[in-house]
Enzyme design. Structure first.
Site, PDB file in Angstrom:
ATOM      1  N   GLU A 271      -6.411 -10.881  -1.425  1.00 28.53           N
ATOM      2  CA  GLU A 271      -7.035 -10.516   0.039  1.00 28.53           C
ATOM      3  C   GLU A 271      -8.393 -10.047  -0.418  1.00 28.53           C
ATOM      4  OE1 GLU A 271      -5.415  -7.332   2.130  1.00 28.53           O
ATOM      5  OE2 GLU A 271      -3.476  -7.620   2.257  1.00 28.53           O
TER       6      GLU A 271
ATOM      7  N   GLU B  56       1.379  -1.391   0.318  1.00 29.80           N
ATOM      8  CA  GLU B  56      -0.299   0.053  -0.040  1.00 29.80           C
ATOM      9  C   GLU B  56       1.122   1.284  -0.536  1.00 29.80           C
ATOM     10  OE1 GLU B  56      -2.513  -0.355   3.163  1.00 29.80           O
ATOM     11  OE2 GLU B  56      -2.612  -2.465   2.776  1.00 29.80           O
TER      12      GLU B  56
END
Length: 375
Positions: free
Chosen positions: A263, A158
């Site tokens: 995910e 991220e």
């Protein structure tokens, strides 16, 4: 009307398979054996063997696993001079015992990293050289401990904003833009054979995708040892569109990278006003209108969720040559992080297995997507 048609179609499909004389619950890892690995993120109770409900699901359906928290910096390296390997060791041992392809998550992230990593004894920001040395030592120690056992690592997590620019994290502010390249270099030094991934959410949004492609191209041009991209896949019933999903996978595959859906889940709950993305540091107040399914998921929404999973897996199967694995973020609805994010205490239904560990209509729809692709 479209929802009614979808529901009727799904019922017809499920009745067809359920009435077949040879019908029995298929195993995900076997159904997709020729396509990609199928896995889940495990919590502490699961890799310690305390969650008896999830145990058969993990053993029977999955051939790859990720740790929900055990390898994050704050868990495994809580103080500068102290590592805590007990949980991570148990996670890796669990994966080995069950023959899983083991994922390491995550080495460098702006969240769940102790603040003191970036500070000196007086609380001031450390120098570039000091922080690089701390990063190198952490990666060398953690990756080196599991060399040859953890087969793939989320190296950097991220690093991008929603507009595609680099996030102004302490890593960036202190080290500079090359902190990402350095993290991959240190990981490669620690384990020359491991797969190394950049992992992020909402890359299906065009501005963020453009930023990610620009970043990855730069890393490749510089000879940085990046193996693949992890598309987190924290989806809802409308985002991403199937075209957005397909375009994103295609673009990274064309760069020569492996692609992981790292995910995966699908939220069925409404987002609060002002919520944008999956930034874990945010939270909102729980209100009844934002938690509408406390007493169970209506059949119409259940059918919508099943149709959503069928569409996503249809895209994944179209790009099976590029995709290495599909990892669900948690095993059953009951332990999903989405029950507490971005609002604590809600009741969400984002996975293929319900709170009792039974398969849902979404599971059947995923299986059906595989059967259709074979035909």
């Amino acid at each position: 009307m479209n929802r009614i048609i979808t529901k009727i179609s799904l019922i017809i499909w499920l009745l067809h398979f359920a009435s077949h004389p040879a019908y029995s619950e298929p195993l995900l890892k076997e159904v997709f054996a020729n396509d990609f690995m199928i896995g889940a993120a495990l919590n502490r109770a699961q890799y310690y063997g305390d969650d008896l409900r999830a145990a058969p699901i993990i053993k029977n359906h999955f051939n790859t696993v990720s740790p929900e928290n055990a390898l994050k910096w704050e868990m495994i390296h809580p103080e500068s001079d102290r590592y805590f390997f007990t949980d991570a060791d148990r996670y890796v041992e669990f994966g080995e015992k069950n023959g899983h392809f083991i994922i390491g998550h995550v080495l460098v992230w702006h969240n769940q990293t102790p603040k003191k990593v970036f500070e000196d004894n007086r609380g001031n920001p450390v120098s570039r050289a000091v922080l690089l040395n701390r990063m190198r030592k952490h990666i060398s120690t953690v990756v080196g401990r599991y060399k040859g056992r953890i087969r793939a690592w989320d190296v950097v997590n991220e690093a991008l904003n929603e507009d595609g620019t680099l996030r102004q994290s302490s890593w960036l502010k202190i080290i500079g833009e090359d902190y990402i390249a350095k993290a991959f270099e240190y990981a490669r030094q620690a384990d020359p054979d491991a797969e190394l991934y950049y992992n992020d959410y909402s890359i299906e949004n065009e501005p963020k995708r453009k930023g990610a492609v620009k970043l990855i191209r730069k890393l490749i041009k510089e000879g940085v040892p990046i193996s693949g991209i992890g598309l987190q896949g924290h989806n809802n019933l409308t985002f991403p569109t199937l075209k957005q999903q397909a375009d994103t996978i295609k673009e990274f595959a064309e760069l020569g990278l492996k692609v992981a859906i790292s995910e995966l889940d699908v939220s069925v709950l409404p987002d609060p006003k002002g919520f944008d993305g999956e930034e874990v540091a945010v939270s909102f107040e729980n209100r009844e209108q934002l938690d509408p399914y406390r007493n169970g998921l209506p059949s119409g929404v259940e059918a919508e969720l099943a149709n959503r999973y069928a569409g996503l897996f249809g895209v994944y199967l179209n790009y099976r040559k590029a995709i290495t694995r599909i990892t669900f973020w948690n095993v059953t609805d009951g332990e999903s992080w989405l029950n507490n994010y971005p609002i604590r205490g809600r009741t969400n239904y984002p996975l293929l297995f319900d709170r009792s560990g039974k398969t849902k209509s979404a599971f059947d729809a995923v299986i059906l997507s595989a059967r259709k692709s074979e035909g």
